[in-house]
Design an enzyme around this catalytic site. Structure first.
Site, short mmCIF file in Angstrom:
data_model
loop_
_atom_site.label_atom_id
_atom_site.label_comp_id
_atom_site.label_asym_id
_atom_site.label_seq_id
_atom_site.Cartn_x
_atom_site.Cartn_y
_atom_site.Cartn_z
N TYR A 67 0.84 -1.35 0.10
CA TYR A 67 0.04 -0.10 -0.12
C TYR A 67 0.70 1.29 -0.01
O TYR A 67 1.68 1.61 1.20
CB TYR A 67 -0.89 -0.01 1.20
CG TYR A 67 -1.93 -1.14 1.38
CD1 TYR A 67 -2.23 -2.07 0.08
CD2 TYR A 67 -2.60 -1.31 2.57
CE1 TYR A 67 -2.93 -3.43 0.23
CE2 TYR A 67 -3.48 -2.57 2.61
CZ TYR A 67 -3.44 -3.62 1.49
OH TYR A 67 -4.46 -4.57 1.56
N HIS A 72 0.50 -12.01 1.34
CA HIS A 72 -0.36 -11.32 0.47
C HIS A 72 -1.35 -12.02 -0.64
O HIS A 72 -2.47 -11.72 -0.60
CB HIS A 72 0.26 -9.86 -0.04
CG HIS A 72 -0.90 -8.87 -0.44
ND1 HIS A 72 -0.46 -7.61 -0.22
CD2 HIS A 72 -2.18 -8.79 -0.38
CE1 HIS A 72 -1.34 -6.62 -0.22
NE2 HIS A 72 -2.58 -7.27 -0.57
#
Ligand code: NAP
Length: 283
Positions: free
Chosen positions: A54, A113
């Site tokens: 992010y 992830h």
């Protein structure tokens, strides 16, 4: 804020946490986002989800600013290693970078992830060693379907796989067929990401909006609160909406004590049918 047991951690977590993808990284909107996260923590949304991906670390730094000053033991901070970094050495280094960004000594949860081209065995060995070294309390995966999730659990050996973070919203209910029951059986928590379809729900153009409004009116709640309560109705499912304003965070936190009855669940189920089982959907 209702809390429930989070997989094999032995700790309970709030049913509603806070996502951080796409948080504004500068200016007045960043300041507001930090205020929003802090307000959410005050309201009990202490499960804070981020990832090295992010903003390439910028969102972890923002979250680090937001949590500074809160007692560490009241927070549950989660981050994720990118699949491209998920070699043994790469995972250990990525965790250290995330800790630096967050200005924390340890994470509560560290996840892969999404499935990587790097051997799962290697990544799981690194995650296990990070737990043993005290760099993270728990480990998990994200975007893993049933078989991969069970393989990850097996490879971790004595270290429990505590969660699998996956896409789950009203128009993407595929995980209800096999993944949620398999995870429950394996004592793995499901963390539902993108509960509002990235802002698409409740919306006014989709046919189920009227149902959400009717159920919401019954509880003096909002359609978004009904969505969050519906998604977390199973014992092992949690969710992490992302909100970057105080007003949005306050609305989302308000879902934390909402319990829908069987008739409401049936009505929402009919308005947003689960559909047939297919491959795991991802964003
Ligand atoms: P989401 O939570 O479904 O939707 C976020 C959008 O909804 C934002 O535009 C937000 O606006 C808006 N919103 C939130 N609360 C609101 C409210 N009460 N009223 C009106 N609008 C509201 O989407 P998401 O960010 O994709 O998913 C949530 C989190 O899951 C992410 O932030 C991330 O932490 C995680 N995630 C993980 C993966 C993965 O692969 N593991 C993938 C995607 C997401 P504002 O920002 O303006 O408040």
């Amino acid at each position: 804020m209702q809390r429930k047991a989070f997989g094999a951690t032995g700790v309970s977590l709030p049913v509603i946490g806070q996502g951080t993808w796409d948080m504004p990284e500068s200016g007045a909107r960043k300041t507001e986002a930090i205020r929003a996260i802090r307000r959410g923590i005050e309201l009990g949304m202490t499960h804070l989800d981020t990832a090295e991906m992010y903003g390439s670390g910028a969102v972890e730094r923002l979250l680090g600013e937001a949590v500074a000053g809160f007692a560490r033991e009241t927070l549950f901070v989660a981050s994720k290693v990118l699949p491209s970094n998920a070699t043994y050495k790469g995972t250990i280094e990525a965790c250290e970078r995330s800790l630096n960004n967050l200005r924390l000594d340890f994470l509560d949860l560290y996840m892969l992830h999404w499935p990587s081209h790097i051997a799962l065995r290697e990544t799981m060995r690194a995650l296990g060693d990070l737990v043993r070294a005290g760099k993270t309390r728990f480990v998990g995966v994200s975007n893993f379907d049933v078989e991969e999730m069970l393989e990850a659990r097996e490879l971790l050996g004595e270290i429990p796989l505590v969660c699998n973070q996956v896409l789950y919203h009203l128009r993407e209910r595929g995980i209800e067929h096999r993944l949620i029951p398999a995870a429950r059986e394996a004592n793995v928590a499901i963390v539902a990401y993108t509960p509002f379809g990235r802002g698409r729900f409740p919306g006014n153009s989709n046919t189920g909006a009227g149902t959400l409004e009717r159920v919401a009116a019954k509880y003096d709640a909002t359609p978004r609160q009904v969505i969050l309560a519906f998604l977390t109705r199973e014992s092992n499912v949690f969710t992490i909406p992302k909100a970057s304003s105080v007003a949005h965070v306050e609305e989302n936190a308000g879902a934390g004590d909402l319990q829908l009855d069987a008739a409401d669940i049936a009505a929402i189920d009919a308005a947003f049918p689960a559909g047939r089982e297919g491959p795991l959907a991802t964003l």
